[in-house]
Design a protein around this motif. Structure first.
Motif, PDB file in Angstrom:
ATOM      1  N   ALA A 251       0.818  -1.216   0.000  1.00  0.00           N
ATOM      2  CA  ALA A 251       0.000   0.000   0.000  1.00  0.00           C
ATOM      3  C   ALA A 251       0.849   1.262   0.000  1.00  0.00           C
ATOM      4  N   VAL A 252       2.054   1.205   0.589  1.00  0.00           N
ATOM      5  CA  VAL A 252       2.955   2.358   0.571  1.00  0.00           C
ATOM      6  C   VAL A 252       3.276   2.745  -0.869  1.00  0.00           C
ATOM      7  N   PHE A 253       3.502   1.755  -1.719  1.00  0.00           N
ATOM      8  CA  PHE A 253       3.814   2.024  -3.123  1.00  0.00           C
ATOM      9  C   PHE A 253       2.556   2.373  -3.916  1.00  0.00           C
ATOM     10  N   ALA A 254       1.499   1.624  -3.698  1.00  0.00           N
ATOM     11  CA  ALA A 254       0.276   1.832  -4.479  1.00  0.00           C
ATOM     12  C   ALA A 254      -0.330   3.208  -4.234  1.00  0.00           C
ATOM     13  N   ALA A 255      -0.175   3.742  -3.027  1.00  0.00           N
ATOM     14  CA  ALA A 255      -0.840   4.999  -2.665  1.00  0.00           C
ATOM     15  C   ALA A 255      -0.281   6.218  -3.388  1.00  0.00           C
TER      16      ALA A 255
END
Length: 281
Positions: A251-255
């Motif tokens: 989620a850190v990357f996707a956000a």
């Protein structure tokens, strides 16, 4: 003090098991092999163990029983196809990290002249494995902690890896926009999880290599921003995380909207283990 090899090992196994060591049979055999200058597989050729060797063995078993890491006692760790020197002041590489290194090797191996960065290199394990298996790659590594950096210097001596002392948040400005593969085993344990960490890691691994803020994701957030700057368009990043972070780390990357192909990978025990992502073109 001298004795039969089988009896000495049996006693050591019982002592280590009572102390809560996770792999008492393996560790007892490894320690005796170390003392005798042989391998575990060749211990069966030994019948009698002399006085001096038996005393050394008993001392090492006692230290292992108080949860000093096995690799600190032997001074050696193995990672994929390479041997590493380890000891106090450096994180002992774990077998599960070999999967992350394998992913990086697969990604870089498909390229003609790949540029690879190992951020938070620690002992130099991932960088050394990549250089060993991909001689055509240009491999760079960075480590923040001076003690760990000194171990990495020893382990990367004789390789073509360029090692720097520095912070993943600021390292390699000179390579911005040119890197093909970034790999990182960052600290990822939440500070509140202190009590749940195995004694071998909590009491002997450097805390800089273990803990990363309230949720354990601080270093991964820094890595995401840094990788976006350093990678070429379409370049890839992979980072290890705790098994409880199988959704939070991706989620850190996707956000941020900067990445495609964000996915998580499981280890051999089917636990979430590392996240990979590709910089959007």
């Amino acid at each position: 003090m001298a004795g039969q090899r089988r009896e000495l090992v049996t006693q050591a196994v019982a002592q280590l098991a009572e102390a809560g060591v996770a792999s008492p049979e393996h560790d007892a055999a490894e320690l005796l092999a170390h003392v005798l200058g042989t391998t575990r597989s060749r211990l069966v050729l030994v019948d009698e163990v002399g006085d001096d060797a038996a005393r050394q063995f008993a001392d090492l078993v006692a230290r292992r029983a108080v949860r000093e890491p096995l690799q600190h006692l032997t001074g050696t760790a193995y990672f994929r196809h390479v041997e590493l020197q380890v000891g106090p002041g450096v994180f002992v590489p774990r077998p599960e990290t070999e999967l992350l290194a394998g992913w990086a090797i697969e990604q870089a191996g498909a390229l003609e002249a790949p540029v690879v960065l190992d951020l938070c290199t620690g002992s130099g394990a991932i960088a050394k494995a990549i250089a060993d298996e991909l001689p055509h790659a240009r491999v760079h590594a960075v480590e923040l902690d001076p003690d760990a950096h000194a171990w990495a210097e020893r382990n990367l001596a004789g390789t073509d890896v360029e090692l720097r002392l520095g912070d993943l948040a600021t390292a390699f400005d000179d390579l911005a926009g040119t890197v093909d593969v970034i790999v990182c085993n960052p600290p990822y344990i939440p500070l509140e999880a202190w009590e749940s960490v195995a004694a071998e890691a909590r009491d002997h691994d450097p805390h800089l290599a273990l803990f990363s803020g309230a949720d354990g994701l601080d270093a991964i957030r820094v890595l995401e921003a840094r990788a976006a700057l350093l990678l070429r368009s379409g370049g890839v990043v992979g980072a290890e995380h705790a098994d409880a972070q199988g959704e939070a780390a991706p989620a850190v990357f996707a956000a941020t909207g900067r990445w495609t192909d964000v996915r998580d990978h499981r280890d051999l025990a089917d636990r979430p283990r590392f996240v990979t992502a590709r910089l959007a073109r």
